[in-house]
Scaffold this motif. Sequence first.
Motif, PDB file in Angstrom:
ATOM      1  N   VAL A 571      45.802  -1.754  20.975  1.00  0.00           N
ATOM      2  CA  VAL A 571      44.465  -1.535  20.410  1.00  0.00           C
ATOM      3  C   VAL A 571      44.473  -1.789  18.901  1.00  0.00           C
ATOM      4  N   GLY A 572      45.524  -1.291  18.236  1.00  0.00           N
ATOM      5  CA  GLY A 572      45.625  -1.490  16.798  1.00  0.00           C
ATOM      6  C   GLY A 572      45.770  -2.961  16.432  1.00  0.00           C
ATOM      7  N   VAL A 573      46.540  -3.698  17.227  1.00  0.00           N
ATOM      8  CA  VAL A 573      46.734  -5.123  16.966  1.00  0.00           C
ATOM      9  C   VAL A 573      45.425  -5.883  17.149  1.00  0.00           C
ATOM     10  N   ILE A 574      44.709  -5.585  18.245  1.00  0.00           N
ATOM     11  CA  ILE A 574      43.425  -6.251  18.492  1.00  0.00           C
ATOM     12  C   ILE A 574      42.432  -5.932  17.380  1.00  0.00           C
ATOM     13  N   SER A 575      42.399  -4.658  16.974  1.00  0.00           N
ATOM     14  CA  SER A 575      41.458  -4.234  15.936  1.00  0.00           C
ATOM     15  C   SER A 575      41.697  -4.974  14.625  1.00  0.00           C
ATOM     16  N   ILE A 576      42.952  -5.001  14.166  1.00  0.00           N
ATOM     17  CA  ILE A 576      43.230  -5.649  12.888  1.00  0.00           C
ATOM     18  C   ILE A 576      43.094  -7.161  13.000  1.00  0.00           C
ATOM     19  N   SER A 577      43.314  -7.716  14.190  1.00  0.00           N
ATOM     20  CA  SER A 577      43.154  -9.159  14.383  1.00  0.00           C
ATOM     21  C   SER A 577      41.687  -9.555  14.247  1.00  0.00           C
ATOM     22  N   VAL A 578      40.811  -8.791  14.911  1.00  0.00           N
ATOM     23  CA  VAL A 578      39.380  -9.107  14.898  1.00  0.00           C
ATOM     24  C   VAL A 578      38.800  -8.941  13.499  1.00  0.00           C
ATOM     25  N   THR A 579      39.073  -7.801  12.867  1.00  0.00           N
ATOM     26  CA  THR A 579      38.507  -7.550  11.540  1.00  0.00           C
ATOM     27  C   THR A 579      39.051  -8.537  10.512  1.00  0.00           C
ATOM     28  N   SER A 580      40.342  -8.867  10.620  1.00  0.00           N
ATOM     29  CA  SER A 580      40.926  -9.816   9.667  1.00  0.00           C
ATOM     30  C   SER A 580      40.342 -11.207   9.856  1.00  0.00           C
ATOM     31  N   PHE A 581      40.130 -11.610  11.108  1.00  0.00           N
ATOM     32  CA  PHE A 581      39.552 -12.939  11.337  1.00  0.00           C
ATOM     33  C   PHE A 581      38.133 -13.012  10.786  1.00  0.00           C
ATOM     34  N   ILE A 582      37.333 -11.975  11.028  1.00  0.00           N
ATOM     35  CA  ILE A 582      35.966 -11.965  10.487  1.00  0.00           C
ATOM     36  C   ILE A 582      36.018 -11.992   8.958  1.00  0.00           C
TER      37      ILE A 582
END
Length: 650
Positions: A571-582
Amino acid sequence: MAFLKKKTKPEEPMDLEAVMKKFDQESNVRVWEGKPRIAVNCVLAAFSLFCLYVTLFASWLEELRLTTFVAWIVFLGLLVFPAKKSHHKVNHIPWYDILAMVLGTGAFLYFSFNAVTIIQQGTRFASYQIVIGIIGILALAEVCRRSVGLPILIVAGCFLAYALIAGLSNPTLWGKLNYIVRYLFYSKEGILSTPINVCSKFIVVFIIFGAFLERSGISDFFINVANSVLGGLSGGPAKVAVVASALLGMVSGSSVANTVGSGSVTIPLMKKTGYDSEFAAATEAAASTGGQIMPPIMGAAAFLMADYVQIPYGQIALKAILPAVLYFAGIFVAVHLEAKKLGLRGLSREELPRLRPLLKKSYLLLPLVLLIYLVSTSTKSIQYAAAIAIVAAIFVSLFDKNTRVTPKRLLEALAAGGQGTITVAAACGIAGVIAGTITMTGLANMLINGIVALAGNQVFIALFLTMICCIVLGMGVPTTATYCIMAATCAPILIRMGVPAIAAHFFVFYFGIVADVTPPVALAAYAGAAIAQGSPMKTAVTATKLAVAAFIVPYVFALNPAMLFVDTNIVGVISISVTSFIGIFAVSASLEGYIKTHMAWYERVVCCVGGLMLIFPGVTTDVIGVAMVALVFVMQFAAAKKSNKLPAVE
């Protein structure tokens, strides 16, 4: 908006070899033809075979293995590289190079043949042994000057001067010189330290693997596949450059070589579809520089990182995936928005290679797939995995008569691998001298205490100061040497400030690389500008803008190591991936000044701040960042909708 291309004069074909020689020190080699060329290739191939044998099968005393390896490097470096760039007389080597070759190689071979005696004699060294050590150090420095360049030697010279003048407590000059030579030449804290050890055990095998993989035709395969899939899209050739460079980066870690290799194809296509010369060159340079952070091979410094941090290389490559994807995503977004802003189209279907015939060559991926499997599962050691992948590269080449590894090509691949090792090994040896001098004088602790005191308790300030040090040092020193120096000086500072060790080392690794596109010494950008026949400095500035992710992502994983899969869950990896990409998208859009239509200055500011807040870890900053970026998107869509309703104006 249709793009109207101005008529321009036809450009003269670019001499790629001349570009490489101008911007890549490694390409300035002696000219050998006929039988002398065969003889030199045989010697280089013998060196590659020697390295493979020692790495895979021999169990030599470490001092014997390393001194023999460096003796080869000194011998081959003086054989292959002339004293000056202008010395290109065919089949000629001057007498002074032969003398230097004999003396320099002899100095390291003296250590090799007397390794046990030298180890047992402790600190009791005769004067002639100190002289031999001085000759060996100077010979390696000369090889480094010829193959790498002068800046790294200036850095090393400054540190050595500090040691002689103020860094050591011994009162006499001869006493200081005696101690320096014993420490740097005869111990495992200088030339024979971690960098040259890792180079001789791991890096050399992967360089040889890259030489074989290049001859299997995989570079053309990557470019053609990317062209087939993306070439027809808006601004397609630029997107091809990004994806192809990412794929080529999986097998090559040289920024300039990647820029020239793939840029010779992609840059003319980008210009043909409407990108200006500087943007086309900058796109290729920024994408090619990212090759050093793209798994599974990455740059040579990644192997050193595995040894410094004591983490298997497979885990290093795994942790590098998400930052690398974000880096290339940032460039991809930028070239897409630029294409939309200019109204560019892609290539016609007739100009694109067909995908189905290309898929029949998917067997070319077998060596890479096999290497990734062996490294990630730890089925074999890194060097054995690379050796097996070399055999696989030879096997897949047999399916195409144009790339089939014949005895002649086998010799050329081994020779290319041996020649490619010289530059990396010379840089590693001098990096060992620099790191050894820093440790020997206690300068490392002084730097650490000074920067920690200056930063106070503010991690961000320490990160910023470290970034500046890495970029400045990386402008004149190769990535491998930059990482070695910063790993010995600045990484411990970040670790003391609370940054996890792996994140601290990745941080200095990244910022040592971006110097290749950062003015004023942006070699990859200048090489791209030469191919595109554009302004070098403007290209470097544009490349820096396109590579903005490389300046942001390291702060993300330093402040939130979840991006490197440290102390986190899915969950943490997905969260930081999405926010960082945006966040990367928002920052890239603000720099381009376009999303759906041209952005007003205040929209660019809001978009940039919102993007940076999304990249900075924290729930509060994420919520504020999403709100700010969403506001700009709403304004952009409304403005685009309004402009579409306006009557056309002739």
